[in-house]
Motif scaffolding. Structure first.
Motif, short mmCIF file in Angstrom:
data_model
loop_
_atom_site.label_atom_id
_atom_site.label_comp_id
_atom_site.label_asym_id
_atom_site.label_seq_id
_atom_site.Cartn_x
_atom_site.Cartn_y
_atom_site.Cartn_z
N HIS A 90 32.22 85.59 -50.42
CA HIS A 90 31.31 86.45 -49.65
C HIS A 90 30.05 86.65 -50.49
O HIS A 90 30.10 87.24 -51.57
CB HIS A 90 31.99 87.79 -49.36
CG HIS A 90 31.21 88.69 -48.46
ND1 HIS A 90 31.03 88.44 -47.11
CD2 HIS A 90 30.53 89.84 -48.72
CE1 HIS A 90 30.32 89.40 -46.57
NE2 HIS A 90 29.99 90.27 -47.53
N ALA A 91 28.92 86.15 -50.02
CA ALA A 91 27.70 86.11 -50.84
C ALA A 91 27.28 87.48 -51.35
O ALA A 91 26.78 87.60 -52.48
CB ALA A 91 26.56 85.48 -50.04
N LYS A 92 27.49 88.51 -50.56
CA LYS A 92 27.06 89.84 -50.97
C LYS A 92 27.95 90.41 -52.07
O LYS A 92 27.62 91.44 -52.67
CB LYS A 92 27.04 90.78 -49.76
CG LYS A 92 26.22 92.05 -49.97
CD LYS A 92 26.16 92.89 -48.70
CE LYS A 92 25.14 92.33 -47.73
NZ LYS A 92 24.93 93.25 -46.58
N ASN A 93 29.06 89.76 -52.35
CA ASN A 93 29.95 90.21 -53.42
C ASN A 93 29.65 89.53 -54.75
O ASN A 93 30.38 89.72 -55.71
CB ASN A 93 31.42 89.94 -53.04
CG ASN A 93 32.40 90.63 -53.98
OD1 ASN A 93 32.23 91.80 -54.31
ND2 ASN A 93 33.41 89.89 -54.42
N LEU A 94 28.57 88.77 -54.81
CA LEU A 94 28.25 88.04 -56.04
C LEU A 94 26.86 88.37 -56.54
O LEU A 94 25.90 88.45 -55.76
CB LEU A 94 28.38 86.54 -55.81
CG LEU A 94 29.84 86.07 -55.75
CD1 LEU A 94 30.09 85.23 -54.53
CD2 LEU A 94 30.18 85.30 -57.01
N VAL A 95 26.76 88.54 -57.84
CA VAL A 95 25.48 88.73 -58.51
C VAL A 95 25.46 87.86 -59.76
O VAL A 95 26.50 87.39 -60.22
CB VAL A 95 25.24 90.20 -58.90
CG1 VAL A 95 24.96 91.05 -57.68
CG2 VAL A 95 26.42 90.76 -59.70
N ILE A 96 24.27 87.66 -60.31
CA ILE A 96 24.13 86.90 -61.54
C ILE A 96 24.04 87.89 -62.70
O ILE A 96 23.26 88.83 -62.68
CB ILE A 96 22.87 86.01 -61.50
CG1 ILE A 96 22.91 85.08 -60.30
CG2 ILE A 96 22.75 85.21 -62.81
CD1 ILE A 96 24.14 84.20 -60.21
N VAL A 97 24.90 87.65 -63.70
CA VAL A 97 24.95 88.55 -64.86
C VAL A 97 25.01 87.72 -66.14
O VAL A 97 25.19 86.51 -66.11
CB VAL A 97 26.18 89.48 -64.77
CG1 VAL A 97 26.15 90.29 -63.48
CG2 VAL A 97 27.47 88.71 -64.88
N CYS A 98 24.88 88.40 -67.27
CA CYS A 98 24.98 87.72 -68.55
C CYS A 98 26.45 87.58 -68.96
O CYS A 98 27.32 88.25 -68.42
CB CYS A 98 24.20 88.47 -69.62
SG CYS A 98 24.89 90.08 -70.07
N GLU A 99 26.71 86.73 -69.94
CA GLU A 99 28.09 86.48 -70.35
C GLU A 99 28.72 87.72 -70.99
O GLU A 99 29.94 87.90 -70.91
CB GLU A 99 28.16 85.30 -71.33
CG GLU A 99 27.70 85.56 -72.75
CD GLU A 99 26.20 85.41 -72.94
OE1 GLU A 99 25.75 85.39 -74.10
OE2 GLU A 99 25.46 85.32 -71.93
N TYR A 100 27.91 88.59 -71.56
CA TYR A 100 28.47 89.79 -72.17
C TYR A 100 28.96 90.77 -71.11
O TYR A 100 30.10 91.25 -71.17
CB TYR A 100 27.42 90.47 -73.06
CG TYR A 100 27.94 91.75 -73.68
CD1 TYR A 100 28.80 91.72 -74.78
CD2 TYR A 100 27.58 92.99 -73.17
CE1 TYR A 100 29.30 92.88 -75.34
CE2 TYR A 100 28.07 94.17 -73.72
CZ TYR A 100 28.93 94.10 -74.80
OH TYR A 100 29.42 95.25 -75.34
N CYS A 101 28.11 91.06 -70.12
CA CYS A 101 28.50 92.02 -69.08
C CYS A 101 29.68 91.51 -68.26
O CYS A 101 30.46 92.30 -67.74
CB CYS A 101 27.31 92.30 -68.17
SG CYS A 101 26.05 93.38 -68.91
N ASN A 102 29.83 90.19 -68.16
CA ASN A 102 30.91 89.63 -67.36
C ASN A 102 32.15 89.33 -68.20
O ASN A 102 33.15 88.85 -67.68
CB ASN A 102 30.44 88.33 -66.68
CG ASN A 102 31.35 87.90 -65.55
OD1 ASN A 102 31.79 88.72 -64.76
ND2 ASN A 102 31.63 86.61 -65.46
N GLY A 103 32.10 89.63 -69.49
CA GLY A 103 33.17 89.23 -70.40
C GLY A 103 34.36 90.18 -70.41
O GLY A 103 34.36 91.23 -69.77
#
Length: 206
Positions: A90-103
């Motif tokens: 679902h496109a609205k459920n995705l954002v672009i983040v840095c590797e630290y915030c997503n780690g």
């Protein structure tokens, strides 16, 4: 403030139908392992659109990602796909983040959903949602002037406080990096014009 994202990626209807046909329980695994054309197209569109819409900045910490910030850009499922597989594509459920915030040390599979609903836009989130919330009402930077980058972050609602605390947006390292951005912003115009051009080009701020 945290990024406010106005429009999700536009996915080709034929591609979306193929993704919707994947059984919900299989979607997280398919996301990680499948190389089908539909999934590749979806991922590419999410990344391309996200970097442009977010001005090459992490949706959570707001620092530059990709070539501009020399931080790896990740596609992050706001409602974690392992916990909420229905929304994997679902496109609205995705954002672009840095590797630290997503780690693993920060967001990873953190449960961000307060109340699940059959309709995505009707769900309630603990986290400040970049698409669904007016982010400036939830998170602010102290002593911020105009459009300059912010440094010290503060949550001003329950969702804002939850987001700042759970995503560790207050940490010293992030604060220092945001301070560097502010110093750059405030001093670039003091340099001769040709130096400004060279420096902006070298740092990806053209």
């Amino acid at each position: 403030m945290m990024l406010k994202i106005n429009y999700p990626a536009t996915i080709d209807p034929a591609v979306q139908r193929k993704l919707d046909d994947i059984p919900e329980v299989e979607r997280p695994i398919k996301w990680d392992t499948s190389r089908t054309k539909a999934i590749k197209n979806f991922k590419n569109e999410i990344m391309t659109h996200g970097l442009k819409e977010q001005d090459n900045r992490c949706a959570w910490c707001t620092l530059p990602v990709g070539a501009t910030g020399r931080r790896t850009a990740h596609r992050d499922h706001i409602a974690p796909k392992k916990l909420y597989p229905k929304w994997t594509f679902h496109a609205k459920n995705l954002v672009i983040v840095c590797e630290y915030c997503n780690g693993f040390a920060v967001k990873c599979d953190l449960d961000t959903v307060k109340t699940e609903n059959a309709t995505y836009d009707d769900m309630e989130f603990f986290i400040v949602h970049p698409y669904l919330h007016d982010t400036e009402k939830h998170i602010r930077f102290l002593e911020k002037e105009g459009n300059e980058p912010g440094v010290v972050v503060e949550g001003i609602t329950p969702e804002g406080i939850w987001t700042v605390n759970q995503l560790k947006l207050y940490e010293d390292g992030l604060t220092v990096l945001r301070a560097q951005e502010l110093v750059y912003y405030r001093n670039i115009n003091k340099l001769p014009h040709h130096f400004q051009i060279l420096l902006n080009k070298a740092t990806g701020r053209e």
